[in-house]
Scaffold this motif. Structure first.
Motif, PDB file in Angstrom:
ATOM      1  N   PRO A 226      -3.469  21.643  -5.816  1.00 29.73           N
ATOM      2  CA  PRO A 226      -3.428  20.519  -6.762  1.00 29.73           C
ATOM      3  C   PRO A 226      -2.343  19.499  -6.439  1.00 29.73           C
ATOM      4  CG  PRO A 226      -3.593  22.607  -7.930  1.00 29.73           C
ATOM      5  CD  PRO A 226      -3.306  22.937  -6.504  1.00 29.73           C
ATOM      6  N   SER A 227      -1.226  19.959  -5.879  1.00 28.13           N
ATOM      7  CA  SER A 227      -0.130  19.034  -5.568  1.00 28.13           C
ATOM      8  C   SER A 227      -0.384  18.267  -4.274  1.00 28.13           C
ATOM      9  CB  SER A 227       1.183  19.808  -5.457  1.00 28.13           C
ATOM     10  OG  SER A 227       1.179  20.677  -4.333  1.00 28.13           O
ATOM     11  N   GLU A 228      -1.398  18.671  -3.494  1.00 31.01           N
ATOM     12  CA  GLU A 228      -1.708  18.041  -2.207  1.00 31.01           C
ATOM     13  C   GLU A 228      -3.094  17.393  -2.218  1.00 31.01           C
ATOM     14  OE1 GLU A 228       0.314  17.861   0.601  1.00 31.01           O
ATOM     15  OE2 GLU A 228       1.874  18.544  -0.782  1.00 31.01           O
ATOM     16  N   ASN A 229      -3.534  16.951  -3.404  1.00 32.23           N
ATOM     17  CA  ASN A 229      -4.853  16.314  -3.532  1.00 32.23           C
ATOM     18  C   ASN A 229      -5.969  17.206  -3.006  1.00 32.23           C
ATOM     19  OD1 ASN A 229      -3.931  13.809  -4.678  1.00 32.23           O
ATOM     20  ND2 ASN A 229      -3.150  13.276  -2.637  1.00 32.23           N
ATOM     21  N   TRP A 230      -5.852  18.493  -3.285  1.00 30.75           N
ATOM     22  CA  TRP A 230      -6.867  19.497  -2.964  1.00 30.75           C
ATOM     23  C   TRP A 230      -7.073  19.658  -1.464  1.00 30.75           C
ATOM     24  CZ3 TRP A 230      -7.527  22.862  -6.600  1.00 30.75           C
ATOM     25  CH2 TRP A 230      -7.228  22.466  -7.910  1.00 30.75           C
ATOM     26  N   ARG A 231      -5.995  19.463  -0.723  1.00 26.81           N
ATOM     27  CA  ARG A 231      -5.944  19.810   0.688  1.00 26.81           C
ATOM     28  C   ARG A 231      -4.867  20.882   0.857  1.00 26.81           C
ATOM     29  NH1 ARG A 231      -5.848  13.985   0.610  1.00 26.81           N
ATOM     30  NH2 ARG A 231      -7.985  13.221   0.935  1.00 26.81           N
ATOM     31  N   ALA A 287     -12.009  26.130  -7.118  1.00 25.00           N
ATOM     32  CA  ALA A 287     -12.761  26.374  -5.882  1.00 25.00           C
ATOM     33  C   ALA A 287     -13.657  25.190  -5.555  1.00 25.00           C
ATOM     34  CB  ALA A 287     -13.600  27.645  -6.031  1.00 25.00           C
ATOM     35  N   ARG A 288     -14.315  24.647  -6.557  1.00 24.45           N
ATOM     36  CA  ARG A 288     -15.210  23.509  -6.317  1.00 24.45           C
ATOM     37  C   ARG A 288     -14.429  22.298  -5.821  1.00 24.45           C
ATOM     38  NH1 ARG A 288     -20.105  21.832  -7.040  1.00 24.45           N
ATOM     39  NH2 ARG A 288     -20.869  23.690  -8.111  1.00 24.45           N
ATOM     40  N   ARG A 289     -13.283  22.011  -6.386  1.00 24.76           N
ATOM     41  CA  ARG A 289     -12.475  20.872  -5.944  1.00 24.76           C
ATOM     42  C   ARG A 289     -12.043  21.040  -4.484  1.00 24.76           C
ATOM     43  NH1 ARG A 289      -9.649  17.528  -9.747  1.00 24.76           N
ATOM     44  NH2 ARG A 289     -10.349  17.869 -11.893  1.00 24.76           N
ATOM     45  N   LEU A 290     -11.619  22.249  -4.143  1.00 22.70           N
ATOM     46  CA  LEU A 290     -11.152  22.510  -2.791  1.00 22.70           C
ATOM     47  C   LEU A 290     -12.281  22.330  -1.777  1.00 22.70           C
ATOM     48  CD1 LEU A 290      -8.505  23.563  -1.415  1.00 22.70           C
ATOM     49  CD2 LEU A 290      -9.535  25.852  -1.527  1.00 22.70           C
ATOM     50  N   ILE A 291     -13.443  22.895  -2.078  1.00 22.17           N
ATOM     51  CA  ILE A 291     -14.584  22.820  -1.170  1.00 22.17           C
ATOM     52  C   ILE A 291     -15.091  21.385  -1.057  1.00 22.17           C
ATOM     53  CG2 ILE A 291     -16.994  23.548  -0.862  1.00 22.17           C
ATOM     54  CD1 ILE A 291     -16.103  26.213  -2.342  1.00 22.17           C
ATOM     55  N   ALA A 292     -15.200  20.697  -2.188  1.00 16.83           N
ATOM     56  CA  ALA A 292     -15.718  19.324  -2.175  1.00 16.83           C
ATOM     57  C   ALA A 292     -14.797  18.391  -1.403  1.00 16.83           C
ATOM     58  CB  ALA A 292     -15.895  18.824  -3.606  1.00 16.83           C
ATOM     59  N   GLN A 293     -13.475  18.550  -1.570  1.00 15.89           N
ATOM     60  CA  GLN A 293     -12.544  17.680  -0.859  1.00 15.89           C
ATOM     61  C   GLN A 293     -12.671  17.869   0.652  1.00 15.89           C
ATOM     62  OE1 GLN A 293     -10.245  15.399  -2.560  1.00 15.89           O
ATOM     63  NE2 GLN A 293     -10.560  14.604  -0.493  1.00 15.89           N
ATOM     64  N   ALA A 294     -12.787  19.125   1.085  1.00 14.66           N
ATOM     65  CA  ALA A 294     -12.912  19.387   2.515  1.00 14.66           C
ATOM     66  C   ALA A 294     -14.216  18.831   3.073  1.00 14.66           C
ATOM     67  CB  ALA A 294     -12.823  20.895   2.768  1.00 14.66           C
ATOM     68  N   LEU A 295     -15.314  18.963   2.343  1.00 15.52           N
ATOM     69  CA  LEU A 295     -16.586  18.404   2.809  1.00 15.52           C
ATOM     70  C   LEU A 295     -16.493  16.884   2.932  1.00 15.52           C
ATOM     71  CD1 LEU A 295     -19.103  20.511   0.697  1.00 15.52           C
ATOM     72  CD2 LEU A 295     -18.929  20.532   3.195  1.00 15.52           C
ATOM     73  N   ASN A 296     -15.961  16.254   1.919  1.00 13.65           N
ATOM     74  CA  ASN A 296     -15.885  14.785   1.929  1.00 13.65           C
ATOM     75  C   ASN A 296     -14.925  14.259   2.994  1.00 13.65           C
ATOM     76  OD1 ASN A 296     -17.728  14.522  -0.192  1.00 13.65           O
ATOM     77  ND2 ASN A 296     -16.128  14.754  -1.736  1.00 13.65           N
ATOM     78  N   ASP A 297     -13.821  14.959   3.212  1.00 14.47           N
ATOM     79  CA  ASP A 297     -12.853  14.524   4.221  1.00 14.47           C
ATOM     80  C   ASP A 297     -13.371  14.737   5.646  1.00 14.47           C
ATOM     81  OD1 ASP A 297     -10.895  13.755   2.403  1.00 14.47           O
ATOM     82  OD2 ASP A 297      -9.789  15.651   2.527  1.00 14.47           O
ATOM     83  N   ALA A 298     -13.986  15.885   5.884  1.00 13.64           N
ATOM     84  CA  ALA A 298     -14.180  16.354   7.252  1.00 13.64           C
ATOM     85  C   ALA A 298     -15.550  16.036   7.845  1.00 13.64           C
ATOM     86  CB  ALA A 298     -13.942  17.861   7.316  1.00 13.64           C
ATOM     87  N   TRP A 299     -16.567  15.699   7.023  1.00 10.52           N
ATOM     88  CA  TRP A 299     -17.887  15.431   7.581  1.00 10.52           C
ATOM     89  C   TRP A 299     -17.833  14.163   8.440  1.00 10.52           C
ATOM     90  CZ3 TRP A 299     -21.873  18.432   8.318  1.00 10.52           C
ATOM     91  CH2 TRP A 299     -23.105  17.863   8.699  1.00 10.52           C
ATOM     92  N   LEU A 300     -18.291  14.284   9.660  1.00  7.42           N
ATOM     93  CA  LEU A 300     -18.138  13.216  10.648  1.00  7.42           C
ATOM     94  C   LEU A 300     -19.407  12.372  10.773  1.00  7.42           C
ATOM     95  CD1 LEU A 300     -16.428  15.398  13.375  1.00  7.42           C
ATOM     96  CD2 LEU A 300     -15.321  13.553  12.076  1.00  7.42           C
ATOM     97  N   PRO A 301     -19.275  11.113  11.193  1.00  7.66           N
ATOM     98  CA  PRO A 301     -20.460  10.306  11.489  1.00  7.66           C
ATOM     99  C   PRO A 301     -21.322  11.006  12.534  1.00  7.66           C
ATOM    100  CG  PRO A 301     -18.491   8.934  11.479  1.00  7.66           C
ATOM    101  CD  PRO A 301     -18.025  10.353  11.398  1.00  7.66           C
ATOM    102  N   GLY A 313      -5.800  13.391   4.583  1.00  8.43           N
ATOM    103  CA  GLY A 313      -7.237  13.555   4.719  1.00  8.43           C
ATOM    104  C   GLY A 313      -7.878  12.800   5.863  1.00  8.43           C
ATOM    105  N   ARG A 314      -7.099  12.035   6.644  1.00  8.46           N
ATOM    106  CA  ARG A 314      -7.669  11.347   7.804  1.00  8.46           C
ATOM    107  C   ARG A 314      -7.894  12.327   8.950  1.00  8.46           C
ATOM    108  NH1 ARG A 314      -3.345   6.597   8.492  1.00  8.46           N
ATOM    109  NH2 ARG A 314      -2.054   8.483   8.332  1.00  8.46           N
ATOM    110  N   VAL A 315      -8.968  12.117   9.691  1.00 10.21           N
ATOM    111  CA  VAL A 315      -9.299  13.019  10.794  1.00 10.21           C
ATOM    112  C   VAL A 315      -8.211  12.960  11.858  1.00 10.21           C
ATOM    113  CG1 VAL A 315     -10.929  13.477  12.665  1.00 10.21           C
ATOM    114  CG2 VAL A 315     -11.775  12.876  10.379  1.00 10.21           C
ATOM    115  N   ALA A 316      -7.684  14.127  12.222  1.00  2.00           N
ATOM    116  CA  ALA A 316      -6.680  14.227  13.282  1.00  2.00           C
ATOM    117  C   ALA A 316      -7.304  14.742  14.573  1.00  2.00           C
ATOM    118  CB  ALA A 316      -5.542  15.155  12.837  1.00  2.00           C
TER     119      ALA A 316
END
Length: 423
Positions: A226-231, A287-301, A313-316
């Motif tokens: 929660p303190s890291e915007n669900w990352r 759990a839903r917040r954690l999973i949703a944040q990772a999907l939204n951040d990490a899904w690539l074009p 949350g930017r792709v490294a």
């Protein structure tokens, strides 16, 4: 209808949820059996396991790390529980190698890496030891006669050297003789510690495993996320403060955050909630917040999931490896089992369709470890096809219809007699 259409994991036109359809469930079981058949060739005639090339042929060399041995035991225990004939041979081979090679008779605990009969890396790592606990729990569920002895031994090692009762977390690493190696603390070993302790709870009913798994989850998902915007930052100091400057191995201890681990921890949070009687009113939402944040951040074009992200949350590292996709599948399948929503099914179909079109090797079996932006197989840090563990679970967990591990009502009889692989 062409061959690729026959191999699709479901039909995009079907209404409802794929995991409720016989077509998809049959596809999942068939893919699990194809993987178990492919990796059966890992078993050496002598002690240890081969690493397999893309075509299933053994690669040269005898290097074997602790997580390889233990994950094969775990995976074929799941295979045994799902009815795969011949799984016992792999389980027995792995259990024997743990005792004869990995177990340190001089100092206790389990050595990280062997090269044939020679010690290659004698460190004592929490990451490896929690996988020994997972292997022992899975072997016990499969009915292996040596599982209790192994579980008793590794539990005592974890208690004595790795578990930090004050913090409620696992310390990471020691030298062979248990002298200090570093002050590093990390999320990865603790995450797999949760996985192992939930399995141990299911195998034994001992609630200390459930309680300690909950403490780890509370720290990472209740406090840090929660303190890291669900990352979830990966690396910490000895007093469990986030170490944002840590720059370890860029592939195995990468800086920043690893969305694949968010999927794993999200699923484990749901599993813990399920096993605990679903009493925590916040567990599902976290759990839903954690999973949703990772999907939204990490899904690539073009599809696929990035390996690592910066803290914002930017792709490294945009490398597309197989294992984050498998863990995303498992996490979304767990959400569907508990709190099904249309967006969960959209993600589930998207993930499986991408995996089927890029990572699944329809010719030889197993999954390719890395692809590029166009979905073509590429050379990566991984030799051959290094692992059945992630991709097998992606197939079996959605089939179980529950958040606890795949335990049938009637367990197949365990036998140490040679059996014919799946037919």
């Amino acid at each position: 209808m062409n061959e690729n259409q026959l191999l699709l994991p479901g039909s995009q036109s079907e209404a409802g949820f794929w995991i409720e359809t016989s077509r998809h469930r049959d596809w999942l079981m068939n893919e699990a059996k194809r993987q178990l058949t492919f990796f059966s060739a890992s078993c050496r005639d002598e002690p240890g396991f081969h690493t397999l090339g893309h075509d299933g042929s053994p690669l040269p060399g005898k290097l074997q790390e602790l997580h390889t041995t233990t994950r094969l035991i775990h995976s074929y225990a799941l295979g045994h529980l799902s009815g795969f004939k011949g799984a016992e041979r792999i389980i027995d081979h792995g259990m024997t190698f743990l005792e004869s090679h990995h177990r340190d008779r001089d100092h206790g605990g389990y050595l990280w890496a062997l090269d044939g009969d020679q010690i290659k890396d004698d460190r004592k790592l929490a990451y490896g030891h929690v996988f020994v606990l997972l292997a022992s729990a899975s072997a016990k569920l499969a009915g292996h006669p040596d599982a209790d002895k192994l579980m008793t031994d590794v539990r005592s090692v974890l208690e004595k050297h790795f578990w930090d009762e004050e913090a409620g977390l696992f310390r990471d690493e020691w030298n062979r003789d248990w002298t200090p190696f570093s002050t590093y603390r990390g999320m990865n070993a603790n995450m797999h510690g949760v996985e192992a302790m939930l399995a141990a709870f299911e195998a034994t009913g001992d609630e200390i495993y459930l309680f300690r798994a909950g403490r780890i989850l509370d720290f990472f998902i209740g406090k840090i996320a929660p303190s890291e915007n669900w990352r979830l930052p990966e690396h910490y100091s000895s007093d469990w403060q986030i170490n944002r400057d840590y720059a370890g191995d860029p592939m195995f201890r990468p800086s920043g955050t690893t969305p694949g681990h968010s999927f794993e921890l999200g699923r484990l949070q749901l599993q813990h909630w399920d096993l605990s009687g679903r009493t925590d009113p916040n567990a599902l939402d976290r759990a839903r917040r954690l999973i949703a944040q990772a999907l939204n951040d990490a899904w690539l074009p073009g599809g696929g999931l990035a390996y690592t992200l910066d803290f914002d949350g930017r792709v490294a590292n945009a490398s597309r490896f197989w294992w984050p996709i498998t863990e995303a599948i498992g996490a979304v399948a767990a959400l569907i089992a508990l709190d099904r929503r249309p967006e969960d099914e959209e993600w589930y179909r998207k993930l499986w369709t991408y995996a089927n079109e890029t990572f699944v090797d329809h010719q030889h079996g197993g999954w390719f470890p890395a692809v590029d932006g166009a979905g073509a197989v590429v050379t990566s840090i991984f030799d051959g096809k290094p692992d059945i563990y992630h991709s097998l679970q992606a197939c079996l967990f959605p089939l179980s219809g529950r958040l606890s591990r795949m335990i049938p009502l009637e367990k197949p009889e365990y036998s140490d007699k040679p059996q014919t692989p799946f037919s």
